[in-house]
Design an enzyme around this catalytic site. Structure first.
Site, PDB file in Angstrom:
ATOM      1  N   ASN A 156       1.011   3.856  -3.120  1.00  0.00           N
ATOM      2  CA  ASN A 156       0.688   5.276  -2.918  1.00  0.00           C
ATOM      3  C   ASN A 156       1.787   6.169  -3.501  1.00  0.00           C
ATOM      4  O   ASN A 156       1.496   7.182  -4.136  1.00  0.00           O
ATOM      5  CB  ASN A 156       0.499   5.591  -1.436  1.00  0.00           C
ATOM      6  CG  ASN A 156      -0.894   5.283  -0.940  1.00  0.00           C
ATOM      7  OD1 ASN A 156      -1.764   4.867  -1.692  1.00  0.00           O
ATOM      8  ND2 ASN A 156      -1.099   5.483   0.354  1.00  0.00           N
ATOM      9  N   ARG A 200      -9.666   4.138  -7.517  1.00  0.00           N
ATOM     10  CA  ARG A 200      -8.903   3.788  -6.317  1.00  0.00           C
ATOM     11  C   ARG A 200      -9.884   3.641  -5.173  1.00  0.00           C
ATOM     12  O   ARG A 200     -10.864   4.372  -5.080  1.00  0.00           O
ATOM     13  CB  ARG A 200      -7.866   4.877  -5.979  1.00  0.00           C
ATOM     14  CG  ARG A 200      -6.922   5.255  -7.112  1.00  0.00           C
ATOM     15  CD  ARG A 200      -6.085   4.133  -7.654  1.00  0.00           C
ATOM     16  NE  ARG A 200      -5.359   3.454  -6.597  1.00  0.00           N
ATOM     17  CZ  ARG A 200      -4.744   2.289  -6.739  1.00  0.00           C
ATOM     18  NH1 ARG A 200      -4.795   1.662  -7.883  1.00  0.00           N
ATOM     19  NH2 ARG A 200      -4.096   1.751  -5.741  1.00  0.00           N
ATOM     20  N   GLU A 213       0.821  -1.208   0.000  1.00  0.00           N
ATOM     21  CA  GLU A 213       0.000   0.000   0.000  1.00  0.00           C
ATOM     22  C   GLU A 213       0.855   1.258   0.000  1.00  0.00           C
ATOM     23  O   GLU A 213       0.573   2.213  -0.728  1.00  0.00           O
ATOM     24  CB  GLU A 213      -0.955   0.002   1.197  1.00  0.00           C
ATOM     25  CG  GLU A 213      -2.001  -1.099   1.173  1.00  0.00           C
ATOM     26  CD  GLU A 213      -2.986  -0.985   0.019  1.00  0.00           C
ATOM     27  OE1 GLU A 213      -3.183   0.121  -0.524  1.00  0.00           O
ATOM     28  OE2 GLU A 213      -3.560  -2.028  -0.350  1.00  0.00           O
TER      29      GLU A 213
END
Length: 152
Positions: free
Chosen positions: A53, A107, A49
């Site tokens: 990002n 997203r 994650e």
């Protein structure tokens, strides 16, 4: 005085294909603590994650470098993911579950929520134009559940 007895630093290009590399290298480093499969899965998810990002939001799929510093101190692993991308204007808002700055990319807006859920501690530092530093830590072998702790 407690010191960090093990540290690994890796830097790689901000490409989505490097996300799996980041997961594997951190997992391999943490393996010396003999984590459970669940603990290693949690760490790999959090790293995924954070790196995703950086690629999608920090560098907006452009060129850049992502740096991961992983350290072990006692039974605690600390992972710091740094990018020098566009930064986050409002960190508090960005950390709200379901918030995404890129709805057109479909997203989920759950990146920080997943990091927070899978790690014991999460700190996000960012400034527009300066990049983002995500610091996560997890105690390995802390198998007491919150439910068990609530009975005490």
């Amino acid at each position: 005085m407690e010191h960090k007895n093990d540290q690994m630093v890796v830097e790689f290009d901000s490409k989505s294909k490097n996300e799996s590399f980041a997961r594997v290298v951190v997992a391999a480093f943490v393996a010396r603590l003999d984590p459970t499969l669940e603990e290693i899965s949690d760490i790999k998810t959090a790293v995924s994650e954070a790196v995703t990002n950086s690629v999608i939001h920090g560098y907006e799929n452009g060129d850049g470098k992502i740096r991961i510093e992983t350290s072990i101190s006692g039974d605690t692993v600390t992972i710091i993911v740094t990018d020098h991308g566009i930064g986050i204007e409002n960190v508090e808002r960005a950390m709200e579950p379901m918030y995404t700055s890129k709805p057109e990319l479909e997203r989920s807006g759950m990146g920080f929520a997943f990091m927070e859920a899978f790690m014991d501690e999460l700190v996000v530092e960012s400034a527009p134009g300066e990049g983002t530093i995500v610091t996560m830590s997890k105690v390995i072998g802390n198998n007491e559940s919150e439910w068990e702790n609530s009975l005490e």
